[in-house]
Write an enzyme that holds these catalytic residues in place. Structure first.
Site, PDB file in Angstrom:
ATOM      1  N   HIS A 110       2.605  -5.365   2.703  1.00 41.97           N
ATOM      2  CA  HIS A 110       2.042  -6.465   3.595  1.00 41.97           C
ATOM      3  C   HIS A 110       0.643  -6.922   3.088  1.00 41.97           C
ATOM      4  CE1 HIS A 110       4.399  -3.890   6.639  1.00 41.97           C
ATOM      5  NE2 HIS A 110       5.212  -4.595   5.971  1.00 41.97           N
ATOM      6  N   ASN A 111       0.679  -7.628   1.757  1.00 38.09           N
ATOM      7  CA  ASN A 111      -0.421  -8.035   1.166  1.00 38.09           C
ATOM      8  C   ASN A 111      -0.754  -9.567   1.851  1.00 38.09           C
ATOM      9  OD1 ASN A 111       1.873  -6.951  -0.670  1.00 38.09           O
ATOM     10  ND2 ASN A 111      -0.126  -6.472  -1.657  1.00 38.09           N
TER      11      ASN A 111
END
Lengths: 234, 579
Positions: free
Chosen positions: B506-507
């Site tokens: 979840h960048n």
């Protein structure tokens, strides 16, 4: 890994064996024994590792996952075979890793692997390094040492305490340990986890991949043994 | 090359959504996907897909790092080195992108996530937010996005319980499907959480519970908890992916072309730099091609979106010294922790029965601004959840921290704990900061000689405080599950960001949405302020991270923009928001 062909016919044959075994309530089907007996009947000849390296690999795997009362040892499970096969696959050649330089191995370990060696190069260099340390300390290569001596050298490599190139030794040990666990628990199609013995030890059903009948039976001990990708049963 | 109305870079979730919306509107659309074509059959067929080594360890569905990766350093001034092997996060590749091998946890953002700076300033005063924390409002309200959260839930057939999460924003409709019954680890978590006064609920799961037909007429089948979600494609058409929900209706459309193994190297601009004229890419035969297009939709993974803008000279690159510039600004991540319960051998956890989201339970009490932060001294929070995603033994082998790493002691621990453990995780938000950003690496290049993206990132004190607080709550729940033993993995002050350990894919950030060109790359319709015929979709647009999986918000922002593009942009062209 794409070059390992899926034995579809074997899978279908195994599936038929599964039905038969279920029908007669036999835990381990006859078909499964027949399907897995072949590869064990003749000793494996390594194609990447040299004779000396092969001796090291067997001796090291035997210490990482010993043959004891808890279940199969790594050597019995075929982990050395797995490792040799991996060296010849794209993985062994570093095809899964970004391998462009410059290399900065001095950066913090939290930034990950930064050596220039591919897996097969790291094995070759790492084995030579530990063998030299064994000869230096005990006048014998690693494979000829007793269990306690081997454990001590592996621990030194793990902790970066070997006198020579400790960074490489630690990286090699980390990779060897990781790959050894992979070979122990991966599908038998890669050469390790022979007879799905490691899966049976922990109770993992492998490639069954369907638990519809257990969605409403949570907490009940799962009663079925493992199935491999080629359809054989453990 | 014959010009097209729109070229879309990437065929993951946002690329598929935009391909649907723009072809529905009658445009001629070309999709360029860097990776191979992949569909349920034959690529995800059983039994080949049930292969932990090939998919979840080697990562055969992921972006091959050999050809392209990112470089990483902890702070400005240091040398960044390549992310040479997979660890911390996974990059998608091929049809479906990361959406082909995600877990299927499909959350909505919390209403106050979208106006985070305003919420904290109103409730706790302006001084509560540290000076170097560069968080900002989206300039879009939850109410505006709600119809699109709702639509995407229907497209993906999300299973959940409406009203189950007492902290969720208002919803116009129930979830389209009932949740799966909780698996044992989730049942124990939910019982313990209720005893402590919380209201646990099923994690919204894009895993179909039953036979389901989505609004596009695409059919999904029931999940059987096979245990092969993250890292794998779904052989049952149960887990929502672009190829199980949207792409089937696009096949054969005369106004859509899809070219796989097509690697875009830049978006082409005219001499003014204010108008994109198309894209340059390297085709499957290695030939460089310039493709003219009236509109460019950048729909690749978060990092690849930011890199493409930097390589193309779109928007001013962010400068951490002056704080000026916007492209690469506000990179953020998530901070997770795990608390593992070790039971005795009479408790059959059967960890291999599971899914990435189905059968899981969560509490949301300590996420976003759902609780009073006043006395805690940090911004943000975490969703706390439990369940099993598969129990695949190479990677998913929970052991107490004092267990040996090899030898007989390791074997004993493996045998004792594998089938009798369960884990509770926190998924924590990470705020954005002045000195955490993305730019182009000065040294390292991809296989085509193009500069890699460089990440400058490490944790800040706010997040250590957040995870200490939320992980303590998770630990209380695990204790109430009455295991024999418990262990916790929690990042503490002094622990640097470690790229070797998987944390979350979840960048976020780097091409963020905002209210004006000085604070963002994109306006509220995901349109580049500087080049208005370029639209950018993905978690790259989040100004800071949230304590949920990002896909629901990514898709809602895409549908929200698509509606405006169709209602207005295709008629008028030009900027949809005037700065």
């Amino acid at each position: 890994m794409s070059e390992i062909p899926l034995k579809r016919r074997d899978f279908l044959r195994g599936a038929a064996g599964f039905a038969l075994a279920s029908g007669v309530g036999v835990g381990v089907g006859v078909g499964a024994t027949a399907a897995t007996a072949g590869p064990q009947s003749k000793p494996y000849s390594p194609t990447y590792f040299t004779t000396a390296e092969w001796a090291f690999i067997n001796a090291a795997v035997e210490r990482l996952i010993p043959n004891d009362g808890n279940g199969p040892g790594g050597v019995d499970a075929g982990v050395p075979v797995f490792l040799d096969k991996q060296m010849q696959l794209p993985y062994g050649h570093g095809a899964y890793w970004y391998m462009q330089g410059p290399f900065h191995p001095e950066t913090p370990p939290t930034l990950g692997y930064q050596l220039r060696q591919t897996p097969r190069e790291l094995y070759r260099a790492g084995i030579a390094l530990i063998d030299r340390a064994a000869v230096h300390a005990h006048k014998k290569p690693f494979a000829q040492l007793d269990a306690a001596q081997r454990d001590a050298l592996l621990t030194q490599a793990d902790q970066g305490h070997l006198p020579e190139d400790s960074l490489l030794a630690a990286a090699f040990f980390a990779l060897l340990l990781r790959n050894t666990r992979e070979g122990y628990f991966a599908d038998p199609l890669y050469g390790g986890n022979r007879d799905m013995a490691a899966w049976k030890m922990v109770g993992f059903p492998g490639a069954r991949a369907d638990f519809t009948d257990f969605i409403d039976q949570q907490g009940r001990k799962y009663p079925y043994g493992p199935v491999a990708i080629d359809g054989s049963r453990g | 090359m014959k010009p097209v109305d729109a070229v879309i870079i990437g065929y993951g979730w946002t690329g598929a959504i935009m391909a649907k919306e723009l072809t529905d509107a009658g445009l001629s659309v070309l999709v360029l996907e860097r990776g191979p074509e992949r569909d349920t059959a034959p690529d995800f067929e059983y039994p080949r897909i049930a292969d932990e080594l090939k998919y979840a360890v080697r990562g055969d569905l992921w972006q091959p790092l050999a050809g392209e990766t990112v470089t990483i350093r902890h702070k400005p001034g240091e040398i960044a080195v390549p992310y040479r092997q997979y660890g911390s996060f996974i990059l998608g590749n091929g049809t479906g992108g990361a959406g082909a091998h995600w877990n299927g946890q499909q959350w909505r953002a919390s209403p106050n996530d979208l106006r985070i700076r305003s919420v904290y300033e109103e409730r706790y005063g302006k001084k509560f937010i540290p000076d170097d924390m560069s968080i900002q409002d989206y300039g879009i309200s939850y109410e505006e996005l709600e119809p699109y959260f709702d639509h995407f839930e229907k497209v993906t057939g999300v299973a959940g319980t409406a009203g189950g999460n007492p902290f969720e924003g208002k919803r116009s409709n129930p979830f389209p499907q009932q949740p799966m019954p909780p698996i044992l680890s989730s049942q124990l978590f939910a019982k313990a959480a209720r005893e402590l006064g919380y209201q646990p609920f099923p994690v919204p799961a894009a895993n179909s519970t039953a036979a389901y037909t989505n609004p596009y007429g695409v059919r999904m089948g029931p999940c059987n908890l096979c245990g092969y979600c993250e890292g794998f494609g779904c052989f049952l058409y149960s887990k929502a992916a672009p190829q199980t929900t949207i792409i089937p209706v696009l096949k054969g459309r005369s106004n859509l072309q899809v070219r796989h193994n097509s690697y875009v190297t830049r978006i082409l601009l005219d001499s003014s730099g204010k108008l994109a004229t198309g894209v340059r890419y390297i085709d499957a035969n290695g030939k460089q091609v310039d493709q003219p297009a009236a509109m460019v939709v950048l729909a690749s993974f978060q990092m690849n979106n930011v890199r493409m803008l930097l390589l193309s000279g779109i928007g001013k690159p962010y400068d951490p010294v002056t704080g000026k510039g916007v492209v690469g600004k506000n990179y953020a991540y998530q901070m997770v922790s795990s608390s593992t319960a070790f039971f005795d051998e009479s408790v059959n956890m059967n960890p291999f029965i599971g899914a990435g989201a189905a059968g899981q339970q969560a509490i949301d009490d300590y996420n976003a601004d759902h609780f009073d932060h006043g006395k805690h001294g940090f911004v943000g929070g975490a969703m706390i959840f439990a369940g099993a995603t598969g129990g695949r033994p190479i990677v998913q082998m929970p052991l107490p921290p004092d267990a040996p790493r090899w030898g007989s002691g390791w074997k004993s621990a493996v045998r004792k704990h594998y089938a009798h453990s369960s884990s509770v995780a926190t998924m924590g938000s990470v705020m954005s900061y002045r000195d955490r950003y993305l730019d182009l690496d000065p040294t390292y290049r991809d296989a085509h000689g193009v500069p890699l993206l460089r990440m400058t990132f490490d944790w800040h004190p706010n997040e250590y405080k957040m995870t200490a607080f939320t992980s303590a709550r998770a630990g209380e729940i695990v204790s109430a599950m009455k295991p024999q033993r418990m262990s916790q993995h929690i990042l503490k002050p002094g622990d640097s960001y470690d790229v070797r350990v998987y944390q979350s894919t979840h960048n976020t950030g780097g091409a963020i949405i905002g209210t004006n060109p000085s604070n963002s790359v994109l306006n509220r319709y995901s349109q580049c302020w500087d080049v208005p015929n370029v639209f950018v979709f993905g978690a790259s647009s989040f100004p800071q991270n949230i304590g949920y999986n990002p896909t629901g918000l990514v898709a809602a922002l895409t549908y929200f923009a698509a509606a405006k593009i169709r209602s207005t942009y295709l008629k008028t062209g030009g900027a949809l928001v005037h700065a």
